[in-house]
Design an enzyme around this catalytic site. Structure first.
Site, PDB file in Angstrom:
ATOM      1  N   ARG A  92     -47.654  42.436   3.376  1.00  0.00           N
ATOM      2  CA  ARG A  92     -48.769  42.401   3.868  1.00  0.00           C
ATOM      3  C   ARG A  92     -49.061  43.826   4.570  1.00  0.00           C
ATOM      4  O   ARG A  92     -49.899  44.746   4.397  1.00  0.00           O
ATOM      5  CB  ARG A  92     -49.346  41.683   5.133  1.00  0.00           C
ATOM      6  CG  ARG A  92     -49.574  40.165   4.619  1.00  0.00           C
ATOM      7  CD  ARG A  92     -50.244  39.279   5.925  1.00  0.00           C
ATOM      8  NE  ARG A  92     -51.297  39.683   6.445  1.00  0.00           N
ATOM      9  CZ  ARG A  92     -51.814  39.132   7.235  1.00  0.00           C
ATOM     10  NH1 ARG A  92     -51.644  37.943   7.456  1.00  0.00           N
ATOM     11  NH2 ARG A  92     -52.998  39.497   7.911  1.00  0.00           N
ATOM     12  N   ARG A 158     -71.160  32.493  11.040  1.00  0.00           N
ATOM     13  CA  ARG A 158     -70.381  31.090  10.910  1.00  0.00           C
ATOM     14  C   ARG A 158     -70.648  30.411  12.283  1.00  0.00           C
ATOM     15  O   ARG A 158     -70.970  29.126  12.346  1.00  0.00           O
ATOM     16  CB  ARG A 158     -69.205  31.406  10.475  1.00  0.00           C
ATOM     17  CG  ARG A 158     -68.976  31.734   9.076  1.00  0.00           C
ATOM     18  CD  ARG A 158     -67.454  32.129   8.659  1.00  0.00           C
ATOM     19  NE  ARG A 158     -67.365  32.502   7.401  1.00  0.00           N
ATOM     20  CZ  ARG A 158     -66.365  33.160   6.732  1.00  0.00           C
ATOM     21  NH1 ARG A 158     -65.611  33.901   7.659  1.00  0.00           N
ATOM     22  NH2 ARG A 158     -66.314  33.411   5.603  1.00  0.00           N
TER      23      ARG A 158
END
Ligand code: 6V0
Length: 319
Positions: A92, A158
């Site tokens: 990552r 959301r």
């Protein structure tokens, strides 16, 4: 009142899933006069431009074309959705470094054209890359308010959607914000959530829903995990972020002074280190024109600082 930007040209750098969904939403919303599509893969940008253009007789006149950085000279905004995907074996951190390099290169190339567009970062991790973009743009003389990230605008949407379903009301009347990192350490601000001025607990109670710790934790987890749920099913997320980006563009082009949870330089606020993260910002023709230092509940402030530490560690890993 600040002057409205004359140009309604929007350049999008990165024509993958997100760039394409955003361009489509932007075209349907008819917010821009010109939409320029830029991608390393020129053919892909050309394909998207052609596909979109074929809808123009049914939508309205505007210029939609595949272009390059020279087309950013007179753009009002440049929206960056370009990034590399994780390769097998790549960590990552390696991906982060690669995307920070891509971001810095794009910002440099856009600003070398001589314009002073508003730069809107979307590529993940959006807060860390917004910090990287701000540093490069700042060194090239762009005022800091003109560089910001989509941050938790999508996460706030959301949360509002989830609360609207629970309360059985129009989501546009639900006012609730997610602050901090666009990611696992984000913070739902329960202390200020309301439905058209009615405290959230009262609005939910009308439906027999109790706003207790269990409800809060379930809702926060659902919001945090939303992207994973979508990616598990369709492989990527793109449509809601496309709409969120349109909402930000609308605020800038219309000089709307909308309060949006975009990712901005947060250093010194709430005792935060040198990071970009989402805070309630007034967004208008000048980009982020003001950050609202709203008082938060002590546990929310503490969570925001913890989020700042997470982001600070990521930013430092780039050094
Ligand atoms: P994608 O479909 O892989 O598209 C990325 C595009 O970027 C590709 O078309 C590449 O060719 C292009 N690209 C790569 N490097 C360059 C470069 N140097 N110059 C120009 N173009 C380049 O990815 P997708 O569109 O699905 O996602 C894009 C980014 O958005 C990723 O980092 C996602 O994680 C991020 N998202 C951010 C969200 C948010 O809320 N901030 C939400 C969803 C996705």
């Amino acid at each position: 009142m600040q002057e409205r930007p004359h140009s309604k040209k929007i350049a999008i750098v990165g024509m993958g899933n997100v760039g394409a969904a955003f361009a489509y939403a932007l075209m349907l919303r008819r917010l821009a006069t010109d939409i320029v599509l830029i991608d390393l893969d020129r053919k892909r940008a050309e394909g998207e431009a052609l596909d979109l253009r074929h809808g123009l007789p049914l939508v309205g006149p505007m210029n939609v074309f595949a272009g390059d950085y020279a087309d950013c000279a007179d753009a009002a905004m440049v929206v960056i959705t370009a990034g590399a995907n994780q390769k097998p074996g790549q960590t990552r951190l390696e991906l982060l470094k690669q995307n920070a390099g891509i971001t810095a290169d794009i910002v440099r190339r856009v600003l070398e054209q001589g314009g002073k567009p508003i730069l809107l970062m979307t590529t993940n991790p959006v807060d860390v890359l917004t910090r990287a973009a701000l540093d490069v743009a700042g060194s090239m003389g762009l005022p800091p308010g003109r560089v910001f990230g989509s941050g938790t605008v999508l996460d706030s949407s959301r949360l509002r959607h989830l609360l609207a379903e629970a309360a059985g009301v129009d989501p546009r009347g639900v006012h609730a914000a997610v602050l901090g990192e666009h990611g696992d350490s984000e913070v739902c601000v329960w202390s200020r959530a309301n439905v058209s001025g009615i405290p959230l607990a009262e609005a939910l109670a009308l439906r027999g829903v109790v706003l207790d710790n269990g409800f809060r934790e379930r809702a926060a987890t659902d919001v945090r995990r939303a992207a994973y749920e979508i990616i598990n099913r369709k492989g990527y997320t793109n449509t809601a972020i496309g709409v969120a980006l349109c909402r930000i563009v609308e605020a800038v082009l219309g000089d709307q002074k909308s309060v949006l949870t975009v990712s901005t330089d947060a250093e010194g606020r709430y005792g935060l280190p040198r990071v970009c993260m989402s805070l309630p910002c007034v967004v208008g023709a000048g980009g982020v024109e003001k950050v609202i230092d709203a008082p938060l509940a002590p546990e929310e402030e503490a969570a925001l600082r913890a989020s700042g530490e997470v982001l600070f560690a990521s930013c430092r890993s780039l050094l």
